[in-house]
Every structure is written in C-alpha cells, then in structure tokens.
Design a protein around this motif. Sequence first.
Motif, PDB file in Angstrom:
ATOM      1  N   ASN A 169       0.982  -1.195  -0.005  1.00 30.66           N
ATOM      2  CA  ASN A 169       0.054  -0.112   0.087  1.00 30.66           C
ATOM      3  C   ASN A 169       0.905   1.305  -0.037  1.00 30.66           C
ATOM      4  O   ASN A 169       2.112   1.236  -0.268  1.00 30.66           O
ATOM      5  CB  ASN A 169      -0.961  -0.045   1.117  1.00 30.66           C
ATOM      6  N   GLU A 170       0.147   2.411  -0.095  1.00 29.05           N
ATOM      7  CA  GLU A 170       1.053   3.777  -0.043  1.00 29.05           C
ATOM      8  C   GLU A 170       1.913   4.095   0.929  1.00 29.05           C
ATOM      9  O   GLU A 170       2.993   4.800   0.995  1.00 29.05           O
ATOM     10  CB  GLU A 170       0.146   4.789  -0.418  1.00 29.05           C
ATOM     11  N   TYR A 171       1.764   3.370   2.090  1.00 29.01           N
ATOM     12  CA  TYR A 171       2.520   3.496   3.343  1.00 29.01           C
ATOM     13  C   TYR A 171       3.706   2.430   3.597  1.00 29.01           C
ATOM     14  O   TYR A 171       4.390   2.152   4.315  1.00 29.01           O
ATOM     15  CB  TYR A 171       1.849   3.400   4.615  1.00 29.01           C
ATOM     16  N   ILE A 187       1.943  -4.402   3.681  1.00 27.78           N
ATOM     17  CA  ILE A 187       1.572  -5.171   2.799  1.00 27.78           C
ATOM     18  C   ILE A 187       0.237  -5.535   3.068  1.00 27.78           C
ATOM     19  O   ILE A 187      -0.307  -5.501   4.195  1.00 27.78           O
ATOM     20  CB  ILE A 187       2.366  -6.571   2.968  1.00 27.78           C
ATOM     21  N   GLU A 188      -0.466  -5.144   2.166  1.00 24.84           N
ATOM     22  CA  GLU A 188      -2.199  -5.228   2.020  1.00 24.84           C
ATOM     23  C   GLU A 188      -2.554  -6.531   1.507  1.00 24.84           C
ATOM     24  O   GLU A 188      -2.281  -7.130   0.473  1.00 24.84           O
ATOM     25  CB  GLU A 188      -2.654  -4.147   1.081  1.00 24.84           C
ATOM     26  N   ILE A 189      -3.082  -7.654   2.427  1.00 31.71           N
ATOM     27  CA  ILE A 189      -3.382  -9.021   2.248  1.00 31.71           C
ATOM     28  C   ILE A 189      -4.692  -8.797   1.024  1.00 31.71           C
ATOM     29  O   ILE A 189      -5.703  -8.397   2.024  1.00 31.71           O
ATOM     30  CB  ILE A 189      -3.661  -9.937   3.517  1.00 31.71           C
ATOM     31  N   LEU A 190      -4.892  -9.586   0.281  1.00 32.29           N
ATOM     32  CA  LEU A 190      -6.081  -9.377  -0.649  1.00 32.29           C
ATOM     33  C   LEU A 190      -6.803 -10.718  -0.667  1.00 32.29           C
ATOM     34  O   LEU A 190      -8.145 -10.666  -1.055  1.00 32.29           O
ATOM     35  CB  LEU A 190      -5.660  -9.202  -2.112  1.00 32.29           C
ATOM     36  N   GLY A 191      -6.179 -11.743  -0.350  1.00 33.82           N
ATOM     37  CA  GLY A 191      -6.606 -13.073  -0.409  1.00 33.82           C
ATOM     38  C   GLY A 191      -5.772 -14.127   0.212  1.00 33.82           C
ATOM     39  O   GLY A 191      -4.613 -14.109   0.123  1.00 33.82           O
ATOM     40  N   ILE A 192      -6.359 -15.229   0.747  1.00 35.16           N
ATOM     41  CA  ILE A 192      -5.564 -16.354   1.472  1.00 35.16           C
ATOM     42  C   ILE A 192      -6.323 -17.664   1.192  1.00 35.16           C
ATOM     43  O   ILE A 192      -7.347 -17.740   1.333  1.00 35.16           O
ATOM     44  CB  ILE A 192      -5.258 -15.959   3.075  1.00 35.16           C
ATOM     45  N   ALA A 227      -0.405  -4.688   6.807  1.00 37.22           N
ATOM     46  CA  ALA A 227      -1.243  -3.252   6.792  1.00 37.22           C
ATOM     47  C   ALA A 227      -2.258  -3.118   8.015  1.00 37.22           C
ATOM     48  O   ALA A 227      -2.603  -4.508   8.429  1.00 37.22           O
ATOM     49  CB  ALA A 227      -2.174  -2.775   5.550  1.00 37.22           C
ATOM     50  N   GLY A 228      -2.719  -2.232   8.627  1.00 36.61           N
ATOM     51  CA  GLY A 228      -3.294  -2.432   9.846  1.00 36.61           C
ATOM     52  C   GLY A 228      -4.582  -3.022   9.850  1.00 36.61           C
ATOM     53  O   GLY A 228      -5.091  -3.365  10.937  1.00 36.61           O
ATOM     54  N   ASP A 229      -5.417  -2.943   8.774  1.00 36.24           N
ATOM     55  CA  ASP A 229      -6.581  -3.632   8.642  1.00 36.24           C
ATOM     56  C   ASP A 229      -6.588  -5.170   8.350  1.00 36.24           C
ATOM     57  O   ASP A 229      -7.743  -5.714   7.926  1.00 36.24           O
ATOM     58  CB  ASP A 229      -7.709  -2.797   7.733  1.00 36.24           C
ATOM     59  N   SER A 230      -5.442  -5.739   8.358  1.00 37.61           N
ATOM     60  CA  SER A 230      -5.134  -7.001   7.943  1.00 37.61           C
ATOM     61  C   SER A 230      -6.027  -7.769   9.133  1.00 37.61           C
ATOM     62  O   SER A 230      -6.113  -7.598  10.284  1.00 37.61           O
ATOM     63  CB  SER A 230      -3.760  -7.492   8.069  1.00 37.61           C
ATOM     64  N   VAL A 242       3.652 -15.029   4.667  1.00 40.16           N
ATOM     65  CA  VAL A 242       4.271 -13.644   4.617  1.00 40.16           C
ATOM     66  C   VAL A 242       5.419 -13.207   4.259  1.00 40.16           C
ATOM     67  O   VAL A 242       5.735 -12.302   3.368  1.00 40.16           O
ATOM     68  CB  VAL A 242       3.611 -13.062   6.124  1.00 40.16           C
ATOM     69  N   GLY A 243       6.545 -13.972   4.839  1.00 43.87           N
ATOM     70  CA  GLY A 243       7.600 -13.706   4.196  1.00 43.87           C
ATOM     71  C   GLY A 243       8.089 -13.711   2.867  1.00 43.87           C
ATOM     72  O   GLY A 243       8.621 -12.859   1.993  1.00 43.87           O
ATOM     73  N   LEU A 244       6.952 -14.931   2.107  1.00 40.67           N
ATOM     74  CA  LEU A 244       7.490 -15.159   0.852  1.00 40.67           C
ATOM     75  C   LEU A 244       6.686 -14.069  -0.140  1.00 40.67           C
ATOM     76  O   LEU A 244       7.217 -13.823  -1.086  1.00 40.67           O
ATOM     77  CB  LEU A 244       6.914 -16.577   0.641  1.00 40.67           C
ATOM     78  N   LEU A 245       5.530 -13.730   0.583  1.00 44.79           N
ATOM     79  CA  LEU A 245       4.716 -12.582  -0.205  1.00 44.79           C
ATOM     80  C   LEU A 245       5.631 -11.357  -0.165  1.00 44.79           C
ATOM     81  O   LEU A 245       5.784 -10.599  -1.272  1.00 44.79           O
ATOM     82  CB  LEU A 245       3.441 -12.447   0.672  1.00 44.79           C
TER      83      LEU A 245
END
Length: 442
Positions: free
Chosen positions: A25-27, A30-35, A361-364, A377-380
């Motif tokens: 994200n802009e900060y 990492i923003e999670i979109l799907g798992i 990201a905070g909203d994860s 998460v590390g691989l992402l």
Amino acid sequence: MEQGNYSVGLDIGTTKIVAIIGKENEYGKIEILGIGRSKSLGVHRGVVNNITQTIKSIQQAVELAEGNSGLKISSVVVGIAGQHIRSLQHSDYITRAKSEEVINEDDVEKLCNQVYKLVMLPGEEIIHVLPQEFKVDGQAEIKQPMGMYGGRLEANFHVVVGQVSSIRNVGRCIKSAGLDLGNITLEPLASANAVLSQEEKEAGVALIDIGGGTTDLAIFKDGIIRHTAVIPFGGNVITEDIKEGCSIIEKQAELLKIKFGSAWPGENKDNEIVSIPGLRGREPKEITLKNLSKIIHARVVEIVEQVYVEIKNYGHDEQKKKLIAGIVLTGGGSQLKHLKQLVEYITGMDTRIGYPNEHLAGDSDEEIASPLYATAVGLLMNAVQNKAKVREARQEAVEKEEDNGVFTGEEHTQTKTALKKERKSIFDKWSEKLKDFLDNAE
C-alpha cells in the motif's frame, strides 16, 4: 485488478500449503487481498514425496485464494526447506584489471558468480550465495564496497546448498499446478523477513521456525545472515509421540496438543483429566494432562537442544558473536503453551514469540498475523520486493528518456530492457538458471 499490481507467496509446508495474495500500500505495508489454505498431503519433513498429492493441495490452496480475492494467480514465489538443506562458509576473491576505477555492481556480481561455480557433492546445488563482509586490498569489515578504489576484492560468503532433485520436484509441482515459478527462497530467510526487526538483526538474534515437519533456524548478527540450519523434527513428531504414548488416533492427538498441550509439566495438577471418546463403541479414554505435558516436554526439549547445538556451533559463546536480542520463536509449533519459558530455561537467552504483523497493513485479518503464517507472509514480501525492483527499473528508463527527450518508441523499449537486465539481482539470475534447468528436465 491487473496482474501487475499484486504478488503471490506460496508456502509448501509439511502440514499445510498456504497461498497468499497481497500488494504494497502507499505506506509501504503489505495489504493482504486473499488467502487460501489446504492440507498438505504429499510433503514429508519439508520434502515433496508425492508429486500428485502435492499438485492437488497446491491447486486447492490457489483456488481458495483466488476465490477469496477475485484475482487470478499466475506466478508465485515459493519457499524451500527440508533436511537436505545445509549451509557452509566460504571465502573468495577477484583481482580487478582496472584498480584505478571504482568498484561497481559488476565486480561484486563477478565475485558472487565465482562462488556459484564451487564444486558441490553429487546431486547438490547452490541455492543462495549471501555475501557477509568484504575486504578491499586487505582492508577488512567493509559492508558495502561499491564506490571504493581497490585491486583485490575479497568476501566471506554464507552459502546455502540443497539437493537438485528436491528443488526440481518443487518446480515440477508448481508447473503442473499451472503456475509460473517467480522465485525460490529459503524458508528460514522468508520467516526472518516477516518477523524480525532490523534492530534485532543488528544486535544478534536466532530465529527458530517450528513447522510441522522441520524446525528452521536462521541466525543474524550485525544485520547479516550468519548461519542457517534445518532440523528434521517439528510439531508432527510431538503429535506422533502423543498418539503412541496415549494409544489414540492422530486427529485426537493433534487436538489434544493444541487445546491442552503444555511444554512445562509442572503447570498441570495431578487431578486434571481429559476424556477422549473411544473408537466405534469402545469405552472413552481418560488421559491426565500431567502425562500429556510430560510426553510433549520430552520431545520439545530434544528439538530445542538440537537447535541450541546449532546456535553454539555458530559461536554464540564468544563475546563478539553474542546474540544480544536472544531468540524469536515462530511457526505453528511456537503456539504451544509455555514453550517460551522452556526455551529460556534451556538456553538462558531472552525469548519472544514472533508475529508477522510488523509489515502488514493495519486492517489485516487477525488470523494472518499468527506465527502460523510467518513463512507465507515472508514469501509474499519477497514477491512484492521483486516486483518493486522491476518497477524501479522501468521508472528509471522512463526518466532517462525524458531527460534526453530524443528516444523513439523502439529505443524506449530497448532502454527499459537494458535497465531491467542491469538491475537484476544475483538471486534473480539464479532463479532464471533454475527455471531453464527445470524446463530442460521435463
């Protein structure tokens, strides 16, 4: 969303396979979109031993992640682990023809490429060549030699080695599942990126990732990776011991471990009993929690002591190599009750549980911030970084054209390509070699 905007990490573990889609994200978080998560059926102690089952499990995890996010997965960054992984220290040097010119990226690359030519045991291949400190004309302890003058460039390397067949099998599974292999990285390094802070890496820290089939160790000091090891025991052997010791089925043993298990037998009173339903009309079994934690304690002590031997092998006892930040525990096995206290008791080192939420990201979703997903998460993060490098190269190419103001469309493309080539890290080059190698192996 277009393919260019998101990245995918795929953790092929012994107990679970996780596909995780995300973007920066802009900060810079990492923003999670799907798992997507599926049961891993074809992997034993971190090594693929049933190709068909593994492909099926990968496809399940990928489909779930795609369903969650509404995105299509094409390329993934994969982790590699298993008992075949070993690491060694190596020193090498190059003599530069033009010592009056400053050392540049090409010189460092040439030195690293030289290490890739090391003769390994039959069936082994170098996975990572990680420079530690450099020496320029005998001047030691240089972290970044670029821009310096010198004729002889020398470096100490941490070299990670794995079995060709195991790497090839992972590549085969990815390909057969209809995916492209974007990159391949060592799992302890991926977990370390997700849960360790830069301060800890500087001070000296040992990351212990307790998975289902293996326990991975990565040691950092002065911000540099110093030692890696894979111990072929994990949470599954604890479950196995409970199954044998209490004469129950694996599913019940796993539930017992998660719900009532403790690594510290003194915590449970003698009269604490749990009743387990019997099989097919048989009487229920009664198990004391004290006995349960004694079984767990015995195996956990064995795992921790093996890891501690590796930490001592690195040289933790020496004042200069002391790991001031202690130990960070992560992975599914780190959620065992009182494990932190037991590790502190055995090693005498400060210990904390590592959660991969620092870079999210905070909203994860809270679930994703569990130690269980540290490697994924590390691989992402690795996948996102790779994408950022390519984007940077493109940006540079565009800026260069604007400065000159004379590029034609064709030159525009050529510059982009040249810059992309120039910016490729040694590791990306290794990935390409590996992809060619896998293609030829078909």
